[in-house]
Design a protein around this motif. Structure first.
Motif, PDB file in Angstrom:
ATOM      1  N   ASP A 400     -29.992 -74.480  -1.437  1.00  0.00           N
ATOM      2  CA  ASP A 400     -29.490 -73.179  -1.874  1.00  0.00           C
ATOM      3  C   ASP A 400     -28.257 -73.404  -2.744  1.00  0.00           C
ATOM      4  O   ASP A 400     -27.266 -73.965  -2.278  1.00  0.00           O
ATOM      5  CB  ASP A 400     -29.149 -72.344  -0.633  1.00  0.00           C
ATOM      6  CG  ASP A 400     -28.550 -70.998  -0.997  1.00  0.00           C
ATOM      7  OD1 ASP A 400     -28.533 -70.661  -2.204  1.00  0.00           O
ATOM      8  OD2 ASP A 400     -28.096 -70.302  -0.078  1.00  0.00           O
ATOM      9  N   PRO A 401     -28.308 -72.992  -4.004  1.00  0.00           N
ATOM     10  CA  PRO A 401     -27.180 -73.291  -4.897  1.00  0.00           C
ATOM     11  C   PRO A 401     -25.881 -72.649  -4.413  1.00  0.00           C
ATOM     12  O   PRO A 401     -24.807 -73.220  -4.578  1.00  0.00           O
ATOM     13  CB  PRO A 401     -27.624 -72.717  -6.247  1.00  0.00           C
ATOM     14  CG  PRO A 401     -28.753 -71.806  -5.961  1.00  0.00           C
ATOM     15  CD  PRO A 401     -29.393 -72.292  -4.703  1.00  0.00           C
ATOM     16  N   VAL A 402     -25.988 -71.465  -3.821  1.00  0.00           N
ATOM     17  CA  VAL A 402     -24.775 -70.794  -3.335  1.00  0.00           C
ATOM     18  C   VAL A 402     -24.113 -71.647  -2.262  1.00  0.00           C
ATOM     19  O   VAL A 402     -22.907 -71.908  -2.285  1.00  0.00           O
ATOM     20  CB  VAL A 402     -25.131 -69.400  -2.771  1.00  0.00           C
ATOM     21  CG1 VAL A 402     -23.915 -68.780  -2.104  1.00  0.00           C
ATOM     22  CG2 VAL A 402     -25.669 -68.510  -3.880  1.00  0.00           C
ATOM     23  N   GLU A 403     -24.950 -72.115  -1.352  1.00  0.00           N
ATOM     24  CA  GLU A 403     -24.476 -72.995  -0.277  1.00  0.00           C
ATOM     25  C   GLU A 403     -23.861 -74.272  -0.860  1.00  0.00           C
ATOM     26  O   GLU A 403     -22.788 -74.717  -0.453  1.00  0.00           O
ATOM     27  CB  GLU A 403     -25.717 -73.364   0.559  1.00  0.00           C
ATOM     28  CG  GLU A 403     -25.535 -73.521   2.031  1.00  0.00           C
ATOM     29  CD  GLU A 403     -24.859 -72.325   2.673  1.00  0.00           C
ATOM     30  OE1 GLU A 403     -23.781 -72.561   3.245  1.00  0.00           O
ATOM     31  OE2 GLU A 403     -25.408 -71.183   2.612  1.00  0.00           O
ATOM     32  N   ALA A 404     -24.547 -74.842  -1.838  1.00  0.00           N
ATOM     33  CA  ALA A 404     -24.121 -76.122  -2.408  1.00  0.00           C
ATOM     34  C   ALA A 404     -22.798 -75.999  -3.149  1.00  0.00           C
ATOM     35  O   ALA A 404     -22.034 -76.949  -3.233  1.00  0.00           O
ATOM     36  CB  ALA A 404     -25.204 -76.644  -3.355  1.00  0.00           C
ATOM     37  N   LEU A 405     -22.521 -74.815  -3.677  1.00  0.00           N
ATOM     38  CA  LEU A 405     -21.315 -74.655  -4.496  1.00  0.00           C
ATOM     39  C   LEU A 405     -20.127 -74.161  -3.695  1.00  0.00           C
ATOM     40  O   LEU A 405     -19.009 -74.136  -4.194  1.00  0.00           O
ATOM     41  CB  LEU A 405     -21.599 -73.665  -5.632  1.00  0.00           C
ATOM     42  CG  LEU A 405     -22.473 -74.229  -6.747  1.00  0.00           C
ATOM     43  CD1 LEU A 405     -22.974 -73.116  -7.652  1.00  0.00           C
ATOM     44  CD2 LEU A 405     -21.698 -75.269  -7.549  1.00  0.00           C
ATOM     45  N   ARG A 406     -20.375 -73.734  -2.449  1.00  0.00           N
ATOM     46  CA  ARG A 406     -19.266 -73.221  -1.631  1.00  0.00           C
ATOM     47  C   ARG A 406     -18.265 -74.350  -1.397  1.00  0.00           C
ATOM     48  O   ARG A 406     -18.613 -75.421  -0.934  1.00  0.00           O
ATOM     49  CB  ARG A 406     -19.828 -72.710  -0.293  1.00  0.00           C
ATOM     50  CG  ARG A 406     -18.802 -72.042   0.571  1.00  0.00           C
ATOM     51  CD  ARG A 406     -19.475 -71.296   1.694  1.00  0.00           C
ATOM     52  NE  ARG A 406     -20.154 -70.086   1.169  1.00  0.00           N
ATOM     53  CZ  ARG A 406     -21.228 -69.546   1.743  1.00  0.00           C
ATOM     54  NH1 ARG A 406     -21.773 -70.103   2.789  1.00  0.00           N
ATOM     55  NH2 ARG A 406     -21.756 -68.453   1.232  1.00  0.00           N
ATOM     56  N   SER A 407     -17.049 -74.121  -1.740  1.00  0.00           N
ATOM     57  CA  SER A 407     -16.076 -75.227  -1.685  1.00  0.00           C
ATOM     58  C   SER A 407     -15.536 -75.458  -0.277  1.00  0.00           C
ATOM     59  O   SER A 407     -15.664 -74.648   0.571  1.00  0.00           O
ATOM     60  CB  SER A 407     -14.915 -74.977  -2.623  1.00  0.00           C
ATOM     61  OG  SER A 407     -14.962 -73.687  -3.171  1.00  0.00           O
TER      62      SER A 407
END
Ligand SMILES: Nc1ncnc2c1ncn2[C@@H]1O[C@H](COP(=O)(O)OP(=O)(O)OP(=O)(O)O)[C@@H](O)[C@H]1O
Ligand SMILES: [Mg+2]
Lengths: 407, 233
Positions: A400-407
């Motif tokens: 999930d890109p959102v998950e992957a980008l969460r800092s």
């Protein structure tokens, strides 16, 4: 993403992660290297066996007839053989069998003293008809081959093998010199090319050839043959030829069922097939090596790729954010897996060829490379990359890109 | 340009309890606006931005981008929308490691079926004041420089919409100010910008401020006095 981009991207990623790439390749490299090495050594051995076999029996378009039924082994000499094969049989086969090109009668004997001055030897003695040398692929390195004229005129001429030359003449030029075979003088007209050692490991040069007519009338006083060499028009038709010859000989010898043949006919192809049977053990070993290597190489790639995918979540997120679809990510990671596997495979092929050549040289075989196996290795590497790259690539694509980008 | 109608986004926790990160959000943003989103942590700002950016899909409602209902799009269609029409700027910069500034800027062009325009990437780096740094690796750049590379990357395919999630959050105030000046300059060229921020100072660059609380918009105001950035030299 097109092909070129997929490849350049994979190359860039792999070349900037050298250590990981190295370990990913290792399994495939070792596997393919052993595969290539084993096949090339196997091929070298096989070619050597075939070459030895050919040296011994001549070409595959020649079959051999020997007197006597049953299962006598080895080469029967005039002294022991049943007196059933006649000169006329050789002639009749040549004339009547449609599959036959030509025939040559042979009288074979050994344990006969051959002398030159004070030196004595006892090479195998072959009384042969003129065509025999061609049928059997014998050539002379010095002087001349036997001629029809020699045979017709019962000439006392002899062609000697390389060992006989060495033993009786040493450095002396043997051409034109006189040899005594059982005290009968013969003039040396030729020296045979060396044929090296046969499959049994013994020399094939300790022999001499004289016209079969001379052998029959002047030396042995026998009217039967120890064998007939038959050259076929078409080596593929060996089975048909054997049937024809059997019919002709049974007829001439007056054999009616249920009586058995009083001769036997060799089929060089069948014998050859038996010699190369060793192959099957080797191929079983090979299948094992291929399976194990594939599994190990593939598993290494898969686990390191899975680690890489979780380490590269952020990269995946970024790529998705700037426009990569799931499919693009999938292709990217599959591309990396295939590229690393193919590189591993190519290095493995190179290492395997080097190893194979070295082993062959060390075993005194002519090095050989089995190109179909090389081509197969390349395909196998592609397959390993595709199959074992699939799960990591799938996982990467479904992050999930959102998950992957969460800092 | 953007029309959200009754957008909702419900997450499900591991134990199955639903979390409503967004509820009934309706919103219009016109071309060329500079909008900030403020709100407490966990109020749903990033969720809203991700939906605007087609990275996330709403569980309720409709999202029209340039008149098209992108909430019904497939993965490939949404990827294409992100690629062509949206530029992202993140708090954590999100440049790729072991990759040069130039290569980072080129990534969006990677997913376009045309030759990669290296000169364009170079001119974007020049535009953000980093032409000297084009061949430097990410690890060799300061935070402010990394964020400027990230902005150049967001501009690579010339998208009309820029989405920034706390772009100055990891920067000191000087670096933050120069990033904000860059963004308002891009806005003055006609690009729509939606930016999440905690910082009132930063928010003052925008003309419009949304405040979000518990997943709902509780305030939507035009800034009385939009701060104009000093023109860059
Ligand atoms: N994958 C998820 N699963 C469950 N809950 C989630 C998930 N992602 C976000 N949430 C929840 O949704 C709500 C909104 O999250 P969001 O990241 O949008 O907040 P935010 O306003 O950006 O906060 P911050 O200022 O801390 O970045 C939060 O309560 C968060 O816990
Ligand atoms: Mg957030």
């Amino acid at each position: 993403m097109n092909w070129y981009r997929t490849i350049t991207l994979a190359w860039r990623t792999l070349s900037r992660n050298r250590l990981r790439s190295f370990f990913m390749m290792l399994g495939v490299t070792i596997g393919i290297a052993s595969l290539t090495a084993i096949t090339s050594v196997g091929e070298a051995t096989k070619r050597d066996t075939i070459a030895g076999f050919k040296r011994m029996i001549g070409t595959f378009d020649v079959i051999n007839i020997q007197p006597g039924g049953g299962a006598t082994r080895g080469m029967p000499s005039l002294a022991t053989v049943e007196p059933v094969l006649k000169f006329g049989d050789a002639q009749a086969i040549a004339d009547e069998a449609t599959t036959v090109q030509r025939t040559a009668g042979v009288q074979f004997a050994f344990d006969i003293d051959v002398k030159h001055r004070d030196k004595t030897g006892s090479p195998a003695i072959f009384g042969v008809s003129a065509d025999w040398m061609q049928i059997r692929g014998f050539n002379v390195s010095l002087g001349n081959i036997l001629t029809e004229e020699d045979v017709r005129s019962l000439a006392r001429v002899v062609i000697i093998g390389a060992d006989v030359q060495a033993a009786l003449f040493g450095d002396e030029d043997p051409i034109g010199k006189t040899l005594r075979i059982a005290e009968i003088p013969f003039q040396v007209t030729g020296v045979l090319e060396s044929r090296g050692v046969g499959p049994g490991g013994s020399s094939m040069d300790d022999l001499l050839l004289i016209p079969v007519t001379t052998a029959s009338r002047r030396l042995f006083n026998r009217d039967y043959l120890t064998s007939i060499a038959v050259q076929l028009k078409n080596p593929e038709l060996a089975d048909e030829a054997i049937q024809e010859i059997t019919a002709i000989l049974r007829d001439r010898h007056g054999i009616v069922p249920p009586a058995e043949d009083d001769f036997k006919i060799s089929n060089p192809r069948a014998a050859m097939a038996q010699v190369t049977q060793v192959d099957t053990t080797l191929s079983k070993l090979l299948v094992g090596v291929v399976i194990i290597a594939t599994l190990i190489g593939g598993t290494v790639i898969m686990s390191l790729m899975l680690i890489a995918v979780s380490e590269r979540q952020r990269e995946i997120g970024v790529r998705r954010a700037v426009g990569a679809s799931r499919r693009d990510v999938m292709i990217q990671f599959l591309g990396e897996a295939v590229m690393i596997s193919v590189f591993g495979g190519l290095i493995g092929i190179a290492l395997g060829i080097i190893t194979g050549v070295m082993v062959a040289i060390q075993q005194q075989l002519a090095p050989a490379i089995l190109w179909p196996a090389v081509a197969g290795s390349v395909l196998l590497s592609v397959g390993v990359g595709l199959v074992f790259g699939l799960q990591p690539a799938w996982r990467a694509a479904n992050i999930d890109p959102v998950e992957a980008l969460r800092s | 340009m953007i029309k959200l109608s009754n957008i909702g986004r419900t997450y499900h926790r591991g134990d199955g309890t639903p979390v409503q990160a967004l509820r009934d959000v309706s919103l219009d943003i016109t071309q060329g606006e500079f909008v900030t989103i403020r709100g407490a942590s966990g109020s749903g700002k990033s969720t809203l931005l991700n939906i605007l950016g087609c990275l996330d899909t709403p569980t309720d409602g409709a999202y029209l981008l340039g008149g098209e209902d992108v909430s019904a799009y497939s993965d490939r269609q949404r990827s294409h929308v992100r690629n062509q029409r949206i530029g992202f700027v993140f708090q954590a910069f999100n440049l790729l490691p072991r990759t040069t500034a130039l290569e980072n800027v080129e990534i969006p062009a990677f997913y376009v079926n045309e030759a990669i325009d290296r000169n364009k990437a170079l001119s974007l780096l020049k535009r953000v004041g980093l032409s000297e740094r084009a061949r430097h690796f990410t690890s060799e750049l300061s935070g402010g420089e990394q964020q400027r590379v990230a902005i150049a990357r967001a501009l690579m395919n010339d998208p009309p919409l820029l989405l920034a999630d706390e772009p100055t959050g990891n920067l000191d105030s000087d670096a933050g100010r120069s990033i904000m000046e860059l963004l308002s300059e891009l806005n003055s060229e006609g690009r729509t910008i939606v930016m999440v921020t905690h910082d009132a100072q930063v928010a003052s660059y925008a003309q419009r401020e949304l405040v979000i609380q518990d997943g709902a918009i509780v305030s939507d105001q035009q800034q009385s006095k939009p701060a104009t950035a000093g023109s860059p030299d």
